[in-house]
Design a protein around this motif. Structure first.
Motif, PDB file in Angstrom:
ATOM      1  N   ILE A 137       4.864 -24.267   6.123  1.00 53.52           N
ATOM      2  CA  ILE A 137       4.630 -23.204   7.111  1.00 53.52           C
ATOM      3  C   ILE A 137       4.502 -21.847   6.445  1.00 53.52           C
ATOM      4  O   ILE A 137       3.699 -21.004   6.863  1.00 53.52           O
ATOM      5  N   ALA A 138       5.253 -21.609   5.388  1.00 51.07           N
ATOM      6  CA  ALA A 138       5.285 -20.291   4.761  1.00 51.07           C
ATOM      7  C   ALA A 138       3.928 -19.867   4.221  1.00 51.07           C
ATOM      8  O   ALA A 138       3.657 -18.666   4.093  1.00 51.07           O
ATOM      9  N   ASN A 143      -1.062 -15.654   1.671  1.00 50.63           N
ATOM     10  CA  ASN A 143      -0.739 -16.069   0.311  1.00 50.63           C
ATOM     11  C   ASN A 143       0.475 -15.264  -0.155  1.00 50.63           C
ATOM     12  O   ASN A 143       0.374 -14.069  -0.437  1.00 50.63           O
ATOM     13  N   ILE A 144       1.606 -15.928  -0.227  1.00 52.11           N
ATOM     14  CA  ILE A 144       2.848 -15.223  -0.599  1.00 52.11           C
ATOM     15  C   ILE A 144       3.289 -15.574  -2.012  1.00 52.11           C
ATOM     16  O   ILE A 144       4.390 -15.214  -2.433  1.00 52.11           O
ATOM     17  N   ARG A 169       0.395 -21.964  -2.388  1.00 54.52           N
ATOM     18  CA  ARG A 169      -0.756 -22.146  -1.478  1.00 54.52           C
ATOM     19  C   ARG A 169      -1.988 -22.609  -2.266  1.00 54.52           C
ATOM     20  O   ARG A 169      -2.225 -22.153  -3.376  1.00 54.52           O
ATOM     21  N   ARG A 170      -2.771 -23.522  -1.636  1.00 53.43           N
ATOM     22  CA  ARG A 170      -4.086 -23.919  -2.154  1.00 53.43           C
ATOM     23  C   ARG A 170      -5.157 -23.154  -1.377  1.00 53.43           C
ATOM     24  O   ARG A 170      -5.208 -23.199  -0.145  1.00 53.43           O
ATOM     25  N   ASP A 171      -5.966 -22.433  -2.130  1.00 56.38           N
ATOM     26  CA  ASP A 171      -7.036 -21.648  -1.507  1.00 56.38           C
ATOM     27  C   ASP A 171      -8.404 -22.222  -1.903  1.00 56.38           C
ATOM     28  O   ASP A 171      -8.593 -22.742  -3.020  1.00 56.38           O
ATOM     29  N   GLY A 179      -4.414 -26.056   1.878  1.00 58.95           N
ATOM     30  CA  GLY A 179      -3.295 -26.950   1.631  1.00 58.95           C
ATOM     31  C   GLY A 179      -2.201 -26.296   0.801  1.00 58.95           C
ATOM     32  O   GLY A 179      -2.211 -25.094   0.524  1.00 58.95           O
ATOM     33  N   VAL A 180      -1.240 -27.168   0.354  1.00 53.51           N
ATOM     34  CA  VAL A 180      -0.055 -26.681  -0.380  1.00 53.51           C
ATOM     35  C   VAL A 180       0.256 -27.657  -1.507  1.00 53.51           C
ATOM     36  O   VAL A 180       0.081 -28.879  -1.348  1.00 53.51           O
TER      37      VAL A 180
END
Length: 718
Positions: A137-138, A143-144, A169-171, A179-180
């Motif tokens: 969720i984060a 993008n943190i 995070r996957r960008d 995705g992650v």
């Protein structure tokens, strides 16, 4: 002697107290110092352990972060279908990674819906969504960077230990979320490491996020814990966000600990290390126990030795007291003998004086007596009266019952004024040396009795040298009376804040044998031939010293002379009165001054009344105090002064004076006495006193002054 014995026992008691109090005080001080030192050592240990734990955590997260970044590079730009098709190869790669890093439980690659594309646990992964996990969720909305999640439980069909996630995070190429990548980290890995580096009892470690969620805890917890941001730990971190050291009751178990914390660089993670305060105290108690192992036996032995010394001293003093009682019983007969000497001596001397007076009176009654012979007989009577008064004064001083008239005077100045008289008294064969102080040495004593005491000591020194030799008079300030032979029982020893003035008279005579030192102050004890001394000289010094609050001591060595030292309490210099011109008027005329004369001795009262009447005084004579009060009650204003004897049956003269004062009768009172127990103990209470025997001239001057002061006070012209 008894005072010294009591002091020795008291000293031993204080030493016994000190033998316990001093070690206890030292132990308390050492305990405080040791406790502070133990805390400082514990703080340094906590800081060193925290350095290790912080460095370890930082390396772990950096390693995981690099591993996630490498996986992200491997799958960057690959569609989800391609990633699924490469599952076997990617699965093996992820498994090798988790096998090489013991802190990892598993590694996952998720698509945008939270479904596992690849993981290190199973190939292919089960069809299951994880979009509700915090580590997923984060990253959905933004993008943190690296995200560290909270403690989680494996979701079936997966099993095993709890974990927390570290994810990125996957960008896509255009920056959209696809995705992650997540690594599941084992808290027990950190707990095992903490167990190795925290082997000391009471060791503590914790690692948590900046929002208070604890990720790992040692000792291990059986539940998840989140620290309250408004609690003591949260407030301390808010006040000092980088690092700190606090003493706190830890929220997980309520145990008080000394805890240090530090932030793990750019990660929102805090690492903590600490010790239970009970463990720190246990270290301190162990150290103090070592002190006690040696200190208690030594202290107990010292106290036991002092207790034995106290009991031994007490026993010896009890035996000494019994010996003194035996000596007192032995000396009782000597006292009776001294009493016989006192009675016989007084009777002998007074009979001699009465013989002179009686013979002079008989000769004065002869007719045709020339003026020269009449004057000679009158002088003989006056001299006999003066000698009788002096003898009475000496006897009363010895008995400590003489009423003294103390005044403040400088002993050195008084000694200087007596030099010529002493030279005449001692004779030309005696060399006089005076050692006088530069500073004023003031005392509050009867100046006449002081001069008499000085003359008696000088005469005694002259006779000891058989009229030839050297006498030294030395005056100096002293703080205490030396521990020489003091012939005053119950020695004062110490004066007030100002100490003593010492008047020492030293001679070069034959000295005093030790056997006689104990009797030299007894009345009528003398070693001189009959007719050469009364034996009252040194007894007068004795009585004067005691009544003045002082002391007299003597040191002597046969063949080398003696030194008599008179100690009088010293007073401050600001008490010295201003010099006044002496009264030289022979008699004061009455001019009608009304005197109420009160005396139970009618002959003496008539003598005083006749003498005062001839001087112009108006006399009203009563023989008791009650009648005097009755006369005053009728009309007190007709009397200018009341003159009363002190010693009378019933109400004394001092009682009468107090009654007049208490009733507010404004008539001055003059008292007279040769001796009074009340005056000796309490003084004259502010009333004028005329010492017996007195002359009419002296009496008239005192009465005139008292009456004049009343008229001045009332505003009447004299």
């Amino acid at each position: 002697m008894q005072g010294a014995q009591r002091n020795s026992l008291r000293l031993l008691q204080w030493m016994m107290v000190a033998s316990l109090a001093l070690p206890i005080a030292l132990f308390v001080i050492a305990s405080a110092i040791s406790y502070t030192s133990t805390k400082d050592i514990a703080d340094r240990e906590i800081e060193r352990t925290l350095d290790v734990a912080h460095e370890h955590a930082l390396k772990v997260f950096e390693t995981i972060d690099r591993s996630i970044a490498e996986i992200n590079e491997v799958v960057r730009g690959l569609p989800d279908d391609v990633i699924r098709s490469r599952d076997p190869a990617l699965h093996r790669r992820l498994k090798r990674l988790t096998d090489s890093l013991p802190q990892l439980k598993s590694v996952w690659i998720f698509d945008a819906d939270g479904r596992a594309l690849v993981n290190s646990l199973a190939s292919p992964p089960p069809e299951q969504r994880f979009a509700d996990r915090d580590y997923f969720i984060a990253h959905v909305d933004q993008n943190i960077g690296t995200f560290i999640g909270g403690p989680l439980t494996p979701r079936p069909p997966y099993q095993g230990a709890h974990f927390f996630g570290v994810s990125r995070r996957r960008d896509s190429d255009d920056g959209s979320f696809i995705g992650v990548i997540q690594a599941s980290v084992l808290p027990e890995y950190f707990e095992s490491f903490y167990a190795r580096i925290g082997s000391d009892p009471g060791s503590f470690f914790a690692m948590g996020r900046s929002d208070g969620v604890l990720l790992t805890h040692f000792p291990r917890l059986d539940r998840d814990l989140r620290l309250d941001p408004n609690g003591p730990v949260g407030r301390e971190i808010a006040a000092h966000p980088e690092h700190g050291l606090i003493t706190v009751a830890w929220p997980s178990d309520g145990i008080e600990r000394r805890v240090g914390y530090r932030r793990a660089a750019e990660y929102p993670i805090y690492v903590s290390a600490g010790l239970e305060t009970s463990a720190i105290r246990a270290r301190w108690l162990a150290t103090m126990g070592q002190y006690l192992v040696f200190g208690v036996p030594v202290t107990a032995l010292l106290f036991l030795l002092l207790a034995l010394a106290f009991r031994r001293t007490e026993h010896l003093q009890a035996e000494a007291a019994k010996r003194r009682e035996a000596e007192e019983a032995l000396k009782h007969s000597q006292r009776l003998e001294a009493l016989g000497q006192l009675t016989g001596g007084v009777a002998h001397d007074f009979n001699n004086l009465l013989t002179v007076i009686r013979a002079s009176v008989d000769l004065l009654n002869r007719p045709q007596l020339t003026e020269e012979r009449r004057q000679r007989y009158m002088t003989a009577i006056a001299d006999a009266v003066a000698r009788a008064a002096k003898l009475t004064s000496q006897l009363l001083a010895f008995a400590r019952r003489q009423t003294l008239n103390p005044e403040v005077f400088d002993v050195g100045e008084r000694m200087r004024s007596l030099h010529d008289m002493l030279a005449t008294l001692l004779g030309p064969a005696i060399e006089i040396a005076m050692q006088l102080p530069a500073e004023a040495c003031l005392v509050n004593a009867d100046a006449g009795q002081f001069e008499t005491a000085l003359i008696n000591m000088a005469t005694n020194a002259r006779d000891a040298m058989q009229g030839r030799g050297r006498i030294t008079f030395k005056i100096e300030a002293a703080t205490t009376v030396p521990n020489t032979l003091a012939h005053v029982s119950g020695s004062h020893g110490l004066a007030g804040n100002h100490g003593f003035v010492s008047v020492a008279v030293s001679d070069t005579g034959i000295g005093i044998p030790a056997a006689r030192l104990g009797r030299i102050f007894e009345p009528f004890f003398t070693t001189k031939q009959v007719g050469h001394g009364t034996g009252l000289g040194l007894s007068q010094v004795f009585g004067f010293a005691r009544q003045s609050g002082g002391e007299v001591t003597v040191t002597s060595e046969v063949g080398h002379g003696s030194t008599f030292s008179l100690y009088l309490p010293r007073v401050p210099t600001d008490l010295l009165p201003q010099r006044q011109a002496p009264h030289t008027a022979p008699a004061a005329a009455g001019n009608g001054t009304s005197v109420l004369l009160v005396d139970d001795n009618i002959e003496l009262a008539n003598f005083a009344a006749d003498g005062l009447t001839e001087l112009g005084y108006s006399i009203t004579l009563v023989d008791n105090a009650s009648d005097a009060l009755a006369e005053l009650a009728v009309d007190a204003h007709r009397f200018d002064v009341v003159f009363s004897d002190v010693v009378m049956p019933g109400m004394t003269g001092l009682d009468l004076a107090q009654a007049i004062r208490d009733r507010g009768i404004d008539v001055p009172v003059v008292l007279t006495s040769g001796y009074s127990e009340a005056l000796s103990q309490d003084g004259v209470a502010g009333f004028d006193l005329v010492q017996k025997p007195y002359s009419i001239e002296e009496l008239s001057r005192v009465l005139h002054r008292a009456a004049r002061l009343r008229r001045v006070r009332d505003g009447a012209a004299e």
